[in-house]
Design a protein around this motif. Structure first.
Motif, PDB file in Angstrom:
ATOM      1  N   ALA A  21       0.811  -1.224   0.000  1.00  0.00           N
ATOM      2  CA  ALA A  21       0.000   0.000   0.000  1.00  0.00           C
ATOM      3  C   ALA A  21       0.843   1.273   0.000  1.00  0.00           C
ATOM      4  O   ALA A  21       0.576   2.179  -0.800  1.00  0.00           O
ATOM      5  CB  ALA A  21      -0.971  -0.004   1.172  1.00  0.00           C
ATOM      6  N   PRO A  22       1.872   1.394   0.854  1.00  0.00           N
ATOM      7  CA  PRO A  22       2.670   2.620   0.820  1.00  0.00           C
ATOM      8  C   PRO A  22       3.386   2.842  -0.521  1.00  0.00           C
ATOM      9  O   PRO A  22       3.617   3.992  -0.907  1.00  0.00           O
ATOM     10  CB  PRO A  22       3.694   2.416   1.940  1.00  0.00           C
ATOM     11  CG  PRO A  22       3.084   1.403   2.847  1.00  0.00           C
ATOM     12  CD  PRO A  22       2.252   0.521   1.957  1.00  0.00           C
ATOM     13  N   ILE A  23       3.692   1.770  -1.225  1.00  0.00           N
ATOM     14  CA  ILE A  23       4.337   1.912  -2.535  1.00  0.00           C
ATOM     15  C   ILE A  23       3.355   2.534  -3.516  1.00  0.00           C
ATOM     16  O   ILE A  23       3.696   3.475  -4.238  1.00  0.00           O
ATOM     17  CB  ILE A  23       4.859   0.552  -3.046  1.00  0.00           C
ATOM     18  CG1 ILE A  23       5.899  -0.012  -2.078  1.00  0.00           C
ATOM     19  CG2 ILE A  23       5.444   0.695  -4.459  1.00  0.00           C
ATOM     20  CD1 ILE A  23       6.287  -1.454  -2.332  1.00  0.00           C
ATOM     21  N   PHE A  24       2.131   2.011  -3.546  1.00  0.00           N
ATOM     22  CA  PHE A  24       1.099   2.608  -4.408  1.00  0.00           C
ATOM     23  C   PHE A  24       0.900   4.074  -4.047  1.00  0.00           C
ATOM     24  O   PHE A  24       0.841   4.943  -4.923  1.00  0.00           O
ATOM     25  CB  PHE A  24      -0.239   1.866  -4.253  1.00  0.00           C
ATOM     26  CG  PHE A  24      -0.312   0.562  -4.991  1.00  0.00           C
ATOM     27  CD1 PHE A  24      -0.460   0.533  -6.369  1.00  0.00           C
ATOM     28  CD2 PHE A  24      -0.259  -0.640  -4.302  1.00  0.00           C
ATOM     29  CE1 PHE A  24      -0.553  -0.672  -7.047  1.00  0.00           C
ATOM     30  CE2 PHE A  24      -0.359  -1.853  -4.967  1.00  0.00           C
ATOM     31  CZ  PHE A  24      -0.508  -1.871  -6.344  1.00  0.00           C
ATOM     32  N   MET A  25       0.810   4.365  -2.765  1.00  0.00           N
ATOM     33  CA  MET A  25       0.561   5.736  -2.316  1.00  0.00           C
ATOM     34  C   MET A  25       1.718   6.667  -2.663  1.00  0.00           C
ATOM     35  O   MET A  25       1.494   7.810  -3.078  1.00  0.00           O
ATOM     36  CB  MET A  25       0.266   5.737  -0.827  1.00  0.00           C
ATOM     37  CG  MET A  25      -1.039   5.016  -0.520  1.00  0.00           C
ATOM     38  SD  MET A  25      -1.379   4.877   1.214  1.00  0.00           S
ATOM     39  CE  MET A  25      -2.137   6.465   1.479  1.00  0.00           C
ATOM     40  N   HIS A  27       3.498   6.542  -5.152  1.00  0.00           N
ATOM     41  CA  HIS A  27       3.431   6.816  -6.589  1.00  0.00           C
ATOM     42  C   HIS A  27       2.188   7.598  -6.991  1.00  0.00           C
ATOM     43  O   HIS A  27       1.985   7.859  -8.171  1.00  0.00           O
ATOM     44  CB  HIS A  27       3.516   5.504  -7.376  1.00  0.00           C
ATOM     45  CG  HIS A  27       4.901   4.982  -7.477  1.00  0.00           C
ATOM     46  ND1 HIS A  27       5.755   5.316  -8.506  1.00  0.00           N
ATOM     47  CD2 HIS A  27       5.607   4.176  -6.649  1.00  0.00           C
ATOM     48  CE1 HIS A  27       6.912   4.719  -8.326  1.00  0.00           C
ATOM     49  NE2 HIS A  27       6.854   4.023  -7.201  1.00  0.00           N
ATOM     50  N   GLY A  28       1.336   7.957  -6.029  1.00  0.00           N
ATOM     51  CA  GLY A  28       0.188   8.797  -6.329  1.00  0.00           C
ATOM     52  C   GLY A  28      -1.146   8.081  -6.392  1.00  0.00           C
ATOM     53  O   GLY A  28      -2.148   8.693  -6.759  1.00  0.00           O
ATOM     54  N   LEU A  29      -1.189   6.790  -6.073  1.00  0.00           N
ATOM     55  CA  LEU A  29      -2.454   6.062  -6.032  1.00  0.00           C
ATOM     56  C   LEU A  29      -2.904   5.983  -4.580  1.00  0.00           C
ATOM     57  O   LEU A  29      -2.517   5.086  -3.840  1.00  0.00           O
ATOM     58  CB  LEU A  29      -2.300   4.663  -6.640  1.00  0.00           C
ATOM     59  CG  LEU A  29      -2.049   4.649  -8.146  1.00  0.00           C
ATOM     60  CD1 LEU A  29      -1.804   3.232  -8.631  1.00  0.00           C
ATOM     61  CD2 LEU A  29      -3.229   5.250  -8.885  1.00  0.00           C
ATOM     62  N   HIS A  30      -3.707   6.944  -4.174  1.00  0.00           N
ATOM     63  CA  HIS A  30      -4.105   7.071  -2.779  1.00  0.00           C
ATOM     64  C   HIS A  30      -5.445   6.413  -2.458  1.00  0.00           C
ATOM     65  O   HIS A  30      -5.745   6.172  -1.305  1.00  0.00           O
ATOM     66  CB  HIS A  30      -4.167   8.549  -2.385  1.00  0.00           C
ATOM     67  CG  HIS A  30      -2.851   9.234  -2.562  1.00  0.00           C
ATOM     68  ND1 HIS A  30      -2.671  10.263  -3.442  1.00  0.00           N
ATOM     69  CD2 HIS A  30      -1.639   9.004  -1.995  1.00  0.00           C
ATOM     70  CE1 HIS A  30      -1.412  10.658  -3.408  1.00  0.00           C
ATOM     71  NE2 HIS A  30      -0.765   9.907  -2.539  1.00  0.00           N
ATOM     72  N   CYS A  31      -6.242   6.134  -3.437  1.00  0.00           N
ATOM     73  CA  CYS A  31      -7.596   5.608  -3.201  1.00  0.00           C
ATOM     74  C   CYS A  31      -7.600   4.083  -3.292  1.00  0.00           C
ATOM     75  O   CYS A  31      -8.332   3.493  -4.094  1.00  0.00           O
ATOM     76  CB  CYS A  31      -8.575   6.200  -4.202  1.00  0.00           C
ATOM     77  SG  CYS A  31      -8.699   7.993  -4.075  1.00  0.00           S
ATOM     78  N   LEU A  32      -6.814   3.449  -2.489  1.00  0.00           N
ATOM     79  CA  LEU A  32      -6.674   1.990  -2.558  1.00  0.00           C
ATOM     80  C   LEU A  32      -7.919   1.262  -2.086  1.00  0.00           C
ATOM     81  O   LEU A  32      -8.117   0.098  -2.429  1.00  0.00           O
ATOM     82  CB  LEU A  32      -5.450   1.540  -1.759  1.00  0.00           C
ATOM     83  CG  LEU A  32      -4.126   2.115  -2.262  1.00  0.00           C
ATOM     84  CD1 LEU A  32      -2.989   1.664  -1.360  1.00  0.00           C
ATOM     85  CD2 LEU A  32      -3.869   1.732  -3.702  1.00  0.00           C
TER      86      LEU A  32
END
Length: 69
Positions: A21-25, A27-32
């Protein structure tokens, strides 16, 4: 070893390891947790948000390599 690809669904990667999750976030993908994450590929999400999908995939795969998976 786990390998993440652009066509994988975001929620599936999160199910593989919630620590991604922190990797996605980062990179700008916050709405997991949004409904789209359960049906949207990483490539589609990156395109919609104007993100560098290759950098994201690389970081996700480096994470799994570092875990020895």
């Amino acid at each position: 070893m786990a390998k993440v690809t652009k066509d994988m669904i975001i929620a599936d990667v999160l199910r593989m390891d919630r620590a991604t999750a922190p990797i996605f976030m980062r990179h700008g993908l916050h709405c997991l947790g949004c409904p789209a994450s359960s049906m949207e590929s990483i490539a589609d999400a990156a395109m919609v948000h104007g993100l560098d999908v290759d950098a994201l995939i690389n970081d996700l795969n480096e994470y799994f390599v570092s875990k020895g998976e």
